[in-house]
Design a protein around this motif. Sequence first.
Motif, PDB file in Angstrom:
ATOM      1  N   ALA A 185      21.141  43.888  48.472  1.00  0.00           N
ATOM      2  CA  ALA A 185      21.244  42.898  49.548  1.00  0.00           C
ATOM      3  C   ALA A 185      22.656  42.353  49.698  1.00  0.00           C
ATOM      4  N   TYR A 186      23.413  42.308  48.581  1.00  0.00           N
ATOM      5  CA  TYR A 186      24.744  41.704  48.611  1.00  0.00           C
ATOM      6  C   TYR A 186      25.872  42.721  48.394  1.00  0.00           C
ATOM      7  N   ASP A 187      25.580  43.978  48.602  1.00  0.00           N
ATOM      8  CA  ASP A 187      26.609  45.024  48.521  1.00  0.00           C
ATOM      9  C   ASP A 187      27.700  44.691  49.543  1.00  0.00           C
ATOM     10  N   PRO A 188      28.919  44.346  49.104  1.00  0.00           N
ATOM     11  CA  PRO A 188      29.926  43.880  50.059  1.00  0.00           C
ATOM     12  C   PRO A 188      30.345  44.941  51.066  1.00  0.00           C
ATOM     13  N   TYR A 189      30.381  46.189  50.642  1.00  0.00           N
ATOM     14  CA  TYR A 189      30.847  47.245  51.532  1.00  0.00           C
ATOM     15  C   TYR A 189      29.800  47.557  52.607  1.00  0.00           C
ATOM     16  N   ARG A 190      28.537  47.494  52.229  1.00  0.00           N
ATOM     17  CA  ARG A 190      27.492  47.643  53.244  1.00  0.00           C
ATOM     18  C   ARG A 190      27.530  46.465  54.213  1.00  0.00           C
ATOM     19  N   LEU A 191      27.708  45.250  53.689  1.00  0.00           N
ATOM     20  CA  LEU A 191      27.760  44.073  54.556  1.00  0.00           C
ATOM     21  C   LEU A 191      28.918  44.164  55.548  1.00  0.00           C
ATOM     22  N   ILE A 192      30.048  44.681  55.095  1.00  0.00           N
ATOM     23  CA  ILE A 192      31.197  44.844  56.008  1.00  0.00           C
ATOM     24  C   ILE A 192      30.879  45.890  57.071  1.00  0.00           C
ATOM     25  N   ARG A 193      30.324  47.022  56.650  1.00  0.00           N
ATOM     26  CA  ARG A 193      30.022  48.101  57.602  1.00  0.00           C
ATOM     27  C   ARG A 193      28.985  47.673  58.634  1.00  0.00           C
ATOM     28  N   GLU A 194      27.991  46.892  58.188  1.00  0.00           N
ATOM     29  CA  GLU A 194      26.850  46.579  59.052  1.00  0.00           C
ATOM     30  C   GLU A 194      26.930  45.171  59.652  1.00  0.00           C
ATOM     31  N   ARG A 195      28.063  44.531  59.555  1.00  0.00           N
ATOM     32  CA  ARG A 195      28.179  43.161  60.067  1.00  0.00           C
ATOM     33  C   ARG A 195      27.919  43.128  61.575  1.00  0.00           C
ATOM     34  N   ASP A 196      27.548  41.956  62.042  1.00  0.00           N
ATOM     35  CA  ASP A 196      27.324  41.750  63.470  1.00  0.00           C
ATOM     36  C   ASP A 196      28.679  41.507  64.125  1.00  0.00           C
ATOM     37  N   THR A 197      29.156  42.471  64.882  1.00  0.00           N
ATOM     38  CA  THR A 197      30.497  42.380  65.469  1.00  0.00           C
ATOM     39  C   THR A 197      30.563  41.357  66.604  1.00  0.00           C
ATOM     40  N   ALA A 198      29.425  40.791  66.962  1.00  0.00           N
ATOM     41  CA  ALA A 198      29.448  39.720  67.966  1.00  0.00           C
ATOM     42  C   ALA A 198      30.077  38.455  67.397  1.00  0.00           C
ATOM     43  N   TYR A 199      30.209  38.400  66.072  1.00  0.00           N
ATOM     44  CA  TYR A 199      30.777  37.235  65.411  1.00  0.00           C
ATOM     45  C   TYR A 199      32.093  37.617  64.735  1.00  0.00           C
ATOM     46  N   PRO A 200      33.215  37.438  65.405  1.00  0.00           N
ATOM     47  CA  PRO A 200      34.504  37.800  64.803  1.00  0.00           C
ATOM     48  C   PRO A 200      34.811  36.934  63.588  1.00  0.00           C
ATOM     49  N   LEU A 201      35.449  37.534  62.610  1.00  0.00           N
ATOM     50  CA  LEU A 201      35.724  36.870  61.337  1.00  0.00           C
ATOM     51  C   LEU A 201      37.200  37.020  60.990  1.00  0.00           C
ATOM     52  N   GLN A 202      37.782  35.966  60.463  1.00  0.00           N
ATOM     53  CA  GLN A 202      39.148  35.999  59.937  1.00  0.00           C
ATOM     54  C   GLN A 202      39.066  35.808  58.420  1.00  0.00           C
ATOM     55  N   VAL A 203      39.706  36.714  57.657  1.00  0.00           N
ATOM     56  CA  VAL A 203      39.559  36.719  56.205  1.00  0.00           C
ATOM     57  C   VAL A 203      40.916  36.620  55.517  1.00  0.00           C
ATOM     58  N   HIS A 204      41.027  35.701  54.559  1.00  0.00           N
ATOM     59  CA  HIS A 204      42.207  35.556  53.702  1.00  0.00           C
ATOM     60  C   HIS A 204      41.793  35.922  52.281  1.00  0.00           C
ATOM     61  N   LEU A 205      42.489  36.876  51.674  1.00  0.00           N
ATOM     62  CA  LEU A 205      42.236  37.295  50.293  1.00  0.00           C
ATOM     63  C   LEU A 205      43.531  37.196  49.497  1.00  0.00           C
ATOM     64  N   ASP A 206      43.435  36.694  48.247  1.00  0.00           N
ATOM     65  CA  ASP A 206      44.572  36.851  47.349  1.00  0.00           C
ATOM     66  C   ASP A 206      44.086  37.146  45.936  1.00  0.00           C
ATOM     67  N   ILE A 207      44.964  37.763  45.163  1.00  0.00           N
ATOM     68  CA  ILE A 207      44.635  38.172  43.797  1.00  0.00           C
ATOM     69  C   ILE A 207      45.907  38.114  42.969  1.00  0.00           C
ATOM     70  N   GLY A 208      45.768  37.736  41.698  1.00  0.00           N
ATOM     71  CA  GLY A 208      46.916  37.652  40.808  1.00  0.00           C
ATOM     72  C   GLY A 208      47.245  38.988  40.168  1.00  0.00           C
ATOM     73  N   LEU A 209      48.519  39.293  40.056  1.00  0.00           N
ATOM     74  CA  LEU A 209      48.941  40.562  39.465  1.00  0.00           C
ATOM     75  C   LEU A 209      48.751  40.590  37.958  1.00  0.00           C
ATOM     76  N   ASP A 210      48.453  39.430  37.355  1.00  0.00           N
ATOM     77  CA  ASP A 210      48.136  39.373  35.929  1.00  0.00           C
ATOM     78  C   ASP A 210      46.645  39.225  35.687  1.00  0.00           C
ATOM     79  N   ASP A 211      45.847  39.366  36.743  1.00  0.00           N
ATOM     80  CA  ASP A 211      44.389  39.312  36.617  1.00  0.00           C
ATOM     81  C   ASP A 211      43.904  40.577  35.901  1.00  0.00           C
ATOM     82  N   HIS A 212      42.607  40.635  35.609  1.00  0.00           N
ATOM     83  CA  HIS A 212      42.032  41.821  34.984  1.00  0.00           C
ATOM     84  C   HIS A 212      42.165  43.008  35.937  1.00  0.00           C
ATOM     85  N   PRO A 213      42.509  44.186  35.444  1.00  0.00           N
ATOM     86  CA  PRO A 213      42.659  45.350  36.323  1.00  0.00           C
ATOM     87  C   PRO A 213      41.444  45.598  37.199  1.00  0.00           C
ATOM     88  N   ARG A 214      40.262  45.354  36.660  1.00  0.00           N
ATOM     89  CA  ARG A 214      39.045  45.554  37.455  1.00  0.00           C
ATOM     90  C   ARG A 214      39.023  44.620  38.662  1.00  0.00           C
TER      91      ARG A 214
END
Length: 265
Positions: A185-214
């Motif tokens: 139900a919460y598979d992020p890649y499926r949710l992105i592929r199957e999202r309702d495009t009638a609702y535009p979304l703006q997304v900000h992501l950041d990650i630290g370069l010293d975070d865990h490699p995973r």
Amino acid sequence: MEVLTERWWSPSIGREKSVTVVLPPGYSPSGRPFPVLYLLHGFGGNRTTWLRCGNLPALVDSGRLVLVLPESGRSWFINDARGRRYEDYLVGEVVGHVDARFNTVAERGGRGIGGFSMGGAAALFQALRHGGLFSVVCSSSGAFEAPFREGDPYAAHRGDPNLAMPTVRDHERVWGPVGGEVRRAYDPYRLIRERDTAYPLQVHLDIGLDDHPRMISMNRRTRDALAAGSVPHRYLERSGGHDWEFVDAGLPQMFAFARSHLRNG
């Protein structure tokens, strides 16, 4: 800034729950409404965790954002395998309560949702699952691939007192077995592929370069999935680890992004 506590009996959770609400200077119960940013804490955090960020007061004071800080403990803000309904609580109770109680832009264009780690992943999940509620996502070090986790990929780091990653038991109590219904139900890649495009979304992501490699890898994969799905986004890699110091340092950029894309009343 003014910090308030809202309490009510939650039908979804079956007990009284509390939410922290942060009001900016100039907030008024009448007149021009204010956009809202919901901020979700990391694993094991609570509704006061975001208040530890040193940059938060100045950013609240300089902007027109109402902040809402709910909590789910270690339950990922989802309807989990144990039957705990934190998604229902968040989208079905908290949002409605805030709009009824405060002078907000009570539509998706005035609502953003963000978070750190567990909360960063949950923010994206909920925005994709409930396109009519949120128009902006701000994730810091999002643990987006929690639905895919098997075993304990952080076993080698369990001696680190600053580590706040779920054990196998904690993880599977929430997510259930690998390949199970909750995980699907919460598979992020499926949710992105199957999202309702009638609702535009703006997304900000950041990650630290010293975070865990995973963590770095899954943030890059999420960036790539957003790009493949033509979802507008901003992706940043900067110095820092998987901690609140990293989050605090990135708050000015997160808040600027949210303010630039949320509709003011």
